[in-house]
Design an enzyme around this catalytic site. Structure first.
Site, PDB file in Angstrom:
ATOM      1  N   ASP A 530      84.391 -20.719  12.515  1.00 22.36           N
ATOM      2  CA  ASP A 530      84.772 -21.901  11.804  1.00 22.36           C
ATOM      3  C   ASP A 530      86.023 -21.589  11.310  1.00 22.36           C
ATOM      4  OD1 ASP A 530      85.032 -24.404  10.704  1.00 22.36           O
ATOM      5  OD2 ASP A 530      83.314 -23.818   8.837  1.00 22.36           O
ATOM      6  N   GLU A 533      91.459 -22.546  12.754  1.00 21.33           N
ATOM      7  CA  GLU A 533      92.921 -23.160  13.074  1.00 21.33           C
ATOM      8  C   GLU A 533      94.190 -22.244  12.607  1.00 21.33           C
ATOM      9  OE1 GLU A 533      90.730 -24.615  11.014  1.00 21.33           O
ATOM     10  OE2 GLU A 533      89.603 -25.400  12.677  1.00 21.33           O
ATOM     11  N   ASP A 606      84.373 -31.939  11.112  1.00 22.65           N
ATOM     12  CA  ASP A 606      83.692 -32.608   9.990  1.00 22.65           C
ATOM     13  C   ASP A 606      83.765 -34.247   9.934  1.00 22.65           C
ATOM     14  OD1 ASP A 606      83.406 -29.932   9.068  1.00 22.65           O
ATOM     15  OD2 ASP A 606      84.977 -30.175   7.534  1.00 22.65           O
TER      16      ASP A 606
END
Ligand code: NOJ
Length: 951
Positions: A530, A533, A606
């Site tokens: 997760d 980025e 999300d």
């Protein structure tokens, strides 16, 4: 909240990026991004100048050089804006007809980043030795098959044509502009030839520049956004390029955005959005359900489609990129790509069918390898299961309610102070025992490993990385960049540094020779990447400053969109290699780039528990799929919020038709595991889960097919029916690979009917009621009455669908279960075919032929009868085949058999088979069909056989 407590809740509220405010302010619009402003202003000036606009870029005809041995042409390019600056163009034709167009600044002040493609490509493409370039006075061109690629000299323009019709044009609108590297002081005035209306008179370069580039140096040397300043030490280096698709009215791709699949316009009279589509991997809190804003992943791949052909481009750029889309007519599409840095490196994929485009793209960047079978089951996640006992209780409740599940997930709270790998001892005192309890019924665990490393000497993973000096550096180029994430003060591994690769892979081993070992883990534990980025809570746009430094001295701005892929790549290698022999790894990623499909699954981040997000989630999964990222899904239930029961039921119905099927929820949400629901909802979700499990043979076969062809597991309408213009915009129904299954998820509240579009003159059978519906060659919508439990699922006539119908607790427990075959005869009433692929589910021996691949074929037998055969497509005698030699087909249902049979027999056996026959009325209008059920044909799945139905 149990283990987290009040302090934890406050901590998250403070840390979670702007937990309670609107997030759009955290992210730039085009008008807040210097190079995007410049790119759009260029396009506005071109529009104002209309027909007098002419690109200043041209090829120096005398420099054209054709390779004698390969289909490569190179040429010098100059821009009349800056005659002293040199550019070099290279155009290659690959063996499969793909064209690669590269342009770079030559002998510039600095080097532009040119490695984006090398991270994305699976191998160096093979250049054609047969295709010949021919240089003329005005252009250099290569003609091959019905294709030709033409590089026009003045202005520079690259055009791919099929049968003389333009398919893809680079710089057709004259928006190409490669900002060269320059020193900060202004350049001396030079004389230059003009362009367009100014061309008659030699004009000062400055005037020409102003005409083309604008009057001011807008945000050339630094740029502010909110409280951050990007120091931009290299100055302007953006790349603007227009890519036109004449004769192609619809464009798809460039995920990930929360938008319709057929990309709406962002400029012109038909604009739906005001900002261009942005590709800049970002952790966007509570993202909008309809927006061109960046999300977590970026794949710069665009398909352009018409009833005549499909073409595509892959623009291998890794920096922030904005893309304007415009449809000047219903028959053509324009796109304008504005990237912050990097060379021009564009792959033109000539198609001409969607399948061809997928194959061409898969040859470039690879396909999704066959995943572990269990990973296609149901994944139960939540932020967080708070202790080993919590996990055990959740598992027990699933078992008590007879609900299948394959994987339990642990979010960040399993890790002591968010030091990933390190179990929180108070709450997870016995992680190996917990994992073994889960694995006892074939289940797995997935734990989160984020890329931010807590900067503390008592965290061995950080300490080792720090000692190895493989962490990302701040703009000074010295020391370790420090930012803020879940673990507080953190640093990030620089995966662009080859020195990090073996080390990171080794961290997944249970026993290492040097350094810390993850001894309290097992090979039933797989990984979730997760925040890659990367998400940096106190960074500009919640990510790393662009002037951070990576290996080789490249700035973060140059490589940003690739960053997440490298973490995923190396994690997946680490998981595969931790056991001998290697096993298929499962690694879920949030951030991705072109090529990420080779390393595992992704999810759409999300989302919100709203109907809009449910709808757009389907569209996003389709869009990711067409850009290669086919192992995709959205959080079932919605990450934020507390969905009501109706929504939850519908969301599970969506989830079972996603390649990746996981329920997940934010830490502040109420628990919503399906066993907690009241009846009838609990029972509905149990049934829904069981449908997914019964169809695992379909999903596994679909992934097998996709791994070989690159065609996504979920196929949008235009992929199935490329000539049907009425289907080009359809993104609320889809097919599962070539299984013949057509799904229309219901994503609206309280609706009592919906419609399903049938694109062809074919019979479609309702999967549950077996009622036929009839399409039309002109396309037809059928109406489907809905209750909450209704799932519009159809079998296309002409398909054979293999399932396993025995409810089990997890998918590995189904390994020896018998099969059911649904044979959906086509409109002739005689034919159908379908595939079934099986293997051991987690090893790699399938790569050397240890698998079972059957083809089922139904054909006419005599005048009215049908014969159903099972044929072998796999190498015989493998270990796996032996291991399932007793597995039977326990039921065959033949849908659409016009007449009641006289006798049903297996060829070679005297005893006839038992059967029943009934008639099922049409779903709406049209004729009823006959349905034959053969109860126990007593045939084996690994053997060839023929069942003959005499009518
Ligand atoms: C953000 C992820 O998108 C979400 O799925 C996860 O639960 C949180 N990070 C906490 O790890």
């Amino acid at each position: 909240m149990r283990s987290v407590g009040l302090f934890g809740a406050l901590f998250f509220a403070l840390l979670a990026p702007d937990a309670f405010s609107v997030k759009t302010n955290d992210f730039k619009t085009c008008s807040q991004s210097g190079f995007c402003r410049r790119g759009r202003a260029l396009s506005a000036r071109a529009k104002d100048a209309a027909s007098s606009w002419k690109s200043p870029y041209s090829v120096d005809a005398s420099s054209v050089s054709i390779s004698p041995s390969e289909a490569v042409v190179t040429a010098a390019v100059k821009s009349s804006l800056y005659p002293e600056i040199k550019f070099e163009l290279e155009v290659r034709v690959h063996e499969d007809g793909v064209v690669r167009v590269r342009m770079d600044e030559k002998d510039g002040l600095r080097k532009r980043y040119d490695e984006a493609a090398s991270w994305a490509l699976v191998a160096e493409p093979v250049i054609s030795k047969d295709v010949q370039w021919t240089a003329g006075k005005k252009d250099v061109r290569a003609v091959y098959g019905d294709l030709s690629i033409v590089v026009a000299y003045d202005p520079l323009r690259v055009t791919l044509l099929r049968k003389g019709r333009e398919q893809v044009v680079l710089n057709g609108q004259g928006l190409l502009h490669m900002e060269h590297f320059r020193a900060k002081e202004s350049l001396p005035e030079v004389q230059a030839d003009g362009a367009g209306e100014e061309a008659q008179v030699p004009i000062k370069a400055e005037k020409l520049r102003a005409w083309f580039e604008g009057e001011e140096e807008d945000a050339f040397w630094d740029e502010k956004f909110n409280s951050w300043t990007d120091s931009k030490p290299k100055g302007p280096e953006s790349l603007s390029l227009d890519i036109t698709f004449p004769n192609h009215g619809t464009v798809y791709g460039i995920p990930q955005h929360a938008t319709r699949l057929a990309l709406p316009s962002t400029t012109g009279d038909d604009a739906t959005f005001s900002d261009p589509y942005r590709l800049y991997n970002a952790d966007v809190f509570e993202y909008l359900a309809s927006s061109t804003m960046s999300l977590y992943g970026s794949i710069p791949v665009m398909h352009a489609h018409s009833a005549d052909s499909t073409v595509a481009i892959f623009n291998a750029v890794a920096s922030e990129t904005w893309i304007d889309v415009h449809h000047p007519t219903s028959k053509s599409s324009h796109s304008h790509w504005i990237s912050e840095s990097g060379i021009m490196d564009v792959f033109i994929l000539p198609g001409p069918t969607p399948e061809d485009v997928f194959a061409q793209y898969a040859r470039l960047t690879g396909s999704t390898p066959l995943p572990a079978h269990w990973s296609l089951g149901y994944h139960q996640c939540r932020w967080n299961y708070v202790s080993t006992d919590d996990v055990r209780t959740v598992q027990k409740r699933f078992d008590e309610e007879d609900m299948p599940v394959d994987v339990f997930w642990l979010d960040i709270e399993y890790a002591e102070e968010h030091k990933y790998f390190i179990w929180e001892e108070k709450t997870f005192p016995d992680p190996v025992e917990m994992t073994n309890d889960v694995a006892a019924v074939g289940r797995k665990m997935v734990v989160i490993i984020d890329p931010h490393l807590k900067r503390t000497s008592n965290y061995p993973v950080y300490q080792e990385a720090s000692d190895l000096e493989i962490l990302v550096k701040p703009k000074s180029g010295e020391g370790e960049y420090e930012g803020w994430c879940w673990s507080g003060s953190s640093s990030w591994i620089d995966m662009f540094n080859p020195g990090s690769w073996e080390w990171w892979k080794s961290v997944f081993k249970f026993q290492r020779e040097n350094g810390w070992s993850w001894t309290n883990s097992t090979d039933a534990v797989h990984i979730w990447n997760d925040m890659n980025e990367p998400s940096v809570f106190n960074g500009p746009e919640i990510t790393m400053p662009k002037d951070n430094i990576h290996f080789g001295g490249w700035e973060h701005r140059d490589v940003h969109n690739i960053n997440g892929m490298l973490f995923h790549n190396l994690t997946s290698q680490g998981v595969a290699e931790r056991t001998t022999p290697h096993k298929r790894p499962f690694v879920l990623t949030r951030s991705f780039y072109a090529g990420s499909q080779r390393f595992g699954a992704m999810w759409t981040g999300d989302n919100l528990g709203t109907w809009d997000h449910m709808t757009v989630g389907v569209q996003m999964v389709l869009a990711n799929g067409i850009a290669g990222m086919t192992f995709a899904g959205s959080d079932v239930g919605g990450f934020f919020g507390n969905p009501d029961t109706d929504m939850l039921v519908r969301w599970y119905q969506v989830g079972i038709f996603s390649p990746f099927f996981r329920a997940h929820a934010h830490i502040d949400t109420k628990r919503r595991e399906p066993f907690l629901l009241d009846e009838p909802y609990k029972g509905m979700i149990k049934d829904i889960l069981r449908i997914r499990y019964s169809m695992l043979p379909v999903w596994y076969t679909a992934f097998w097919e996709s791994s070989r062809t690159g065609i996504p597991v979920l196929r949008p309408h235009y992929v199935m029916f490329p000539k049907d213009t009425a289907g080009f915009e359809i993104d609320d129904q889809f097919f599962i690979a070539s299984s013949g299954l057509l799904v229309k998820p219901v994503t609206e509240k309280d609706i009592t009917e919906t419609t399903v579009y049938l694109a062809e003159d074919q019979v479609y059978y309702n999967y549950f009621t077996e009622a036929p519906s009839y399409g039309s060659s002109k396309g037809k919508r059928i109406t489907v009455p809905l209750e909450l439990s209704t799932i519009p699922l159809y079998i296309r006539g002409g398909s054979v669908v293999p399932t396993r119908e025995r409810p089990r607790r997890s998918s590995p427990l189904m390994a020896h279960d018998p099969f059911t075959l649904r044979v959906a005869l086509d409109k002739t009433g005689f034919s159908a075919k379908g595939d079934l692929y099986l293997d051991d589910g987690e090893g790699l021996t399938y790569q050397t032929g240890d698998y079972v691949w059957r083809k089922f074929v139904a054909e006419k037998n005599g005048k009215k009868g049908v014969r159903l055969a099972s044929r072998n497509l796999s190498p015989a005698g493998g270990e796996y085949e032996k291991s399932i030699k007793d597995v039977r087909v326990e039921k065959v249902t033949i849908l659409g058999l016009a007449n009641q049979p006289k006798e049903v027999k297996v060829v070679g056996r005297d005893e006839p088979l038992a059967w029943t026959y009934k008639t099922v009325a049409a779903g709406d209008k049209g004729k009823a069909v006959g349905v034959l059920v053969i109860k126990d044909p007593a045939v084996l799945i690994t053997q060839d056989w023929e069942i003959v139905i005499d009518v």
